[in-house]
Scaffold this motif. Structure first.
Motif, PDB file in Angstrom:
ATOM      1  N   ARG A  72      -5.122  -5.914 -17.854  1.00 16.90           N
ATOM      2  CA  ARG A  72      -5.680  -4.567 -17.788  1.00 16.90           C
ATOM      3  C   ARG A  72      -5.231  -3.865 -16.506  1.00 16.90           C
ATOM      4  O   ARG A  72      -5.232  -4.440 -15.414  1.00 16.90           O
ATOM      5  N   ASN A  73      -4.844  -2.620 -16.676  1.00 18.88           N
ATOM      6  CA  ASN A  73      -4.413  -1.779 -15.572  1.00 18.88           C
ATOM      7  C   ASN A  73      -5.609  -1.485 -14.664  1.00 18.88           C
ATOM      8  O   ASN A  73      -6.616  -0.946 -15.129  1.00 18.88           O
ATOM      9  N   GLY A  92      -3.572  -6.215  -6.769  1.00 17.89           N
ATOM     10  CA  GLY A  92      -2.847  -7.234  -6.045  1.00 17.89           C
ATOM     11  C   GLY A  92      -2.478  -8.451  -6.857  1.00 17.89           C
ATOM     12  O   GLY A  92      -1.708  -9.293  -6.375  1.00 17.89           O
ATOM     13  N   LYS A  93      -2.958  -8.554  -8.074  1.00 18.01           N
ATOM     14  CA  LYS A  93      -2.587  -9.686  -8.918  1.00 18.01           C
ATOM     15  C   LYS A  93      -1.169  -9.494  -9.452  1.00 18.01           C
ATOM     16  O   LYS A  93      -0.634  -8.383  -9.427  1.00 18.01           O
ATOM     17  N   PRO A  94      -0.527 -10.559  -9.926  1.00 15.92           N
ATOM     18  CA  PRO A  94       0.830 -10.426 -10.457  1.00 15.92           C
ATOM     19  C   PRO A  94       0.925  -9.315 -11.503  1.00 15.92           C
ATOM     20  O   PRO A  94       0.130  -9.255 -12.443  1.00 15.92           O
ATOM     21  N   GLY A  95       1.894  -8.440 -11.294  1.00 19.44           N
ATOM     22  CA  GLY A  95       2.058  -7.306 -12.191  1.00 19.44           C
ATOM     23  C   GLY A  95       1.333  -6.061 -11.759  1.00 19.44           C
ATOM     24  O   GLY A  95       1.567  -4.985 -12.308  1.00 19.44           O
ATOM     25  N   TRP A  96       0.440  -6.164 -10.769  1.00 19.24           N
ATOM     26  CA  TRP A  96      -0.333  -5.008 -10.314  1.00 19.24           C
ATOM     27  C   TRP A  96      -0.237  -4.887  -8.797  1.00 19.24           C
ATOM     28  O   TRP A  96      -1.227  -4.863  -8.096  1.00 19.24           O
ATOM     29  N   SER A  97       0.985  -4.830  -8.311  1.00 17.28           N
ATOM     30  CA  SER A  97       1.244  -4.646  -6.885  1.00 17.28           C
ATOM     31  C   SER A  97       0.958  -3.207  -6.488  1.00 17.28           C
ATOM     32  O   SER A  97       0.655  -2.349  -7.329  1.00 17.28           O
TER      33      SER A  97
END
Length: 401
Positions: A368-369, A246-251
């Motif tokens: 990190r993914n 949910g952080k920016p870049g990990w929607s």
């Protein structure tokens, strides 16, 4: 009279099979002088299975070897599926058809068996056994299929040209979404929907030469993630950095399903046995090749780990034999048997994260993914499917009106 129609093109494991020969260049047509209305209804049963060895990278002993890892057996894998298909195609104009199909998956069972000789070793997976599953069970209504087909040229009407057909098929995400983290049982099955739109563009050519009709087809399937598609962040079991969900870049779109693109080429020929048109036997032989791109989806190890996993690209190579017996101008029966070999491919190939400064690594924790798990995605611990092969059988009754 209009001829047979069989809308039987299907994805196994996200991995798609070629349509029946009657579907390649034959289109339901209406408003013809000798046939004002064309309608085809097909009902059939389909059985498919995939068998693979799942192996794992293991570091080799240092000593000058140029290969840093070797592969050791971890599992044998089997998936078995039976479904019912009902399809229809109706001519909406001359040489133009609209088609619809709906599958019912009666069962889709998966099994993972560990080599007895490897118990207690790295291949025993004691370092990653987060679910303890050796079985998975699914069933339910599949995704509805819609299509448009246009016979640009029709050899029956102009024998100086081959039959040339262009199609757009659409698989809608109508089936309820599955949850790979759900621990199923034979009496408590989960659903089969992946909530992915699939658009397939194809073109095919055929030319009847005596009692033979050679054909060639190219198809490209484009997936688009739909609403309510599953994300691994819905259940953080086995995630390396779940706090990044949910952080920016990990929607959800970036951590969820990423179905593969598929490009397929089919070549073959039908052979008519005898020259009677009212009752006859047709034989069909073809070669099939598909390229399946990399993606994150439900693969051969997902059910055991309870996660969508990143697979590398691979090729499918094989063939199909079929026979169609036409009882009369209204009824026919078709059976097919297909075999495909899948080239070796990684089953846990998740990227470590974003490389914002192009230095080859994710420098900060936020880069990190969330999906990346160093236990099985890191070189030296990744899993592969090797010796993978698919068998596919169909039996279909075709009604022509």
């Amino acid at each position: 009279m209009s001829r047979l129609r069989a809308v039987a093109a299907v994805l196994t494991l996200g991995v798609p099979f070629a349509a029946t020969a009657a579907d390649i260049t034959r289109v339901a047509s209406s408003f013809e002088d000798d046939d004002p209305f064309g309608l085809f209804i097909d009902a059939g049963v389909e059985y498919a299975q995939r068998n693979s060895r799942i192996v794992r990278e293991t570091p080799v002993t240092p000593g000058g070897s140029k290969i840093p890892y070797k592969l050791g057996d971890a599992f044998t894998y089997g998936q078995y599926e039976t479904r019912l298909n009902v399809d229809l195609a109706v001519g909406i104009s001359r040489d133009v058809e609209f088609s619809f199909g709906l599958p019912l998956v009666l069962l889709q069972n998966e099994y993972w068996n560990r080599p007895a000789a490897e118990q207690g070793s790295r291949a025993d997976l004691s370092d990653i056994d987060i679910s303890g599953r050796t079985r998975a069970y699914r069933w339910g209504l599949g995704n509805a299929r819609f299509g448009l087909g246009w016979a640009i040229f029709n050899q029956r009407k102009d024998d100086t040209k081959p039959t040339w057909v262009a199609r757009l098929n659409y698989e809608a995400p109508t089936a309820p979404a599955f949850d790979p983290s759900y621990d199923t049982a034979a009496t408590d099955r989960t659903t089969v929907g992946d909530r992915v739109h699939k658009y397939t563009l194809s073109t095919a050519l055929s030319r009847k030469i005596g009692l033979a009709e050679p054909y060639f087809k190219v198809a490209y399937t484009i997936p688009v993630r739909g609403p309510f598609a599953y994300s691994n962040c819905d259940n953080t079991l086995g995630m390396g950095t779940p706090e990044n969900c949910g952080k920016p870049g990990w929607s959800r779109g970036e951590t969820g399903i990423q179905a593969p693109h598929v490009v397929g080429v089919t070549m073959g020929s039908e052979f008519q046995v005898g020259d009677r048109s009212a009752r006859m036997l047709k034989l069909d032989a073809r070669v099939v090749s598909n390229f399946v791109s990399a993606g994150r989806y439900y693969n051969e190890l997902s059910g055991a780990l309870g996660k969508l996993l990143s697979s590398s690209e691979y090729l499918q190579l094989g063939g199909q034999l079929g026979a169609t017996f036409q009882l009369n101008e209204y009824f026919s029966f078709r059976g097919t048997a297909a075999f495909l070999y899948n080239t070796d491919h990684a089953l846990t190939a998740e990227s470590v994260g974003r490389d914002e400064d192009n230095n080859g690594q994710a420098d900060s924790d936020v880069d990190r993914n969330p999906n990346f798990n160093p236990v099985w995605d890191q070189p030296g611990g990744r899993f592969y499917a090797v010796g993978s092969r698919d068998l596919h059988f169909t039996a279909t009754i075709n009604f022509t009106f």
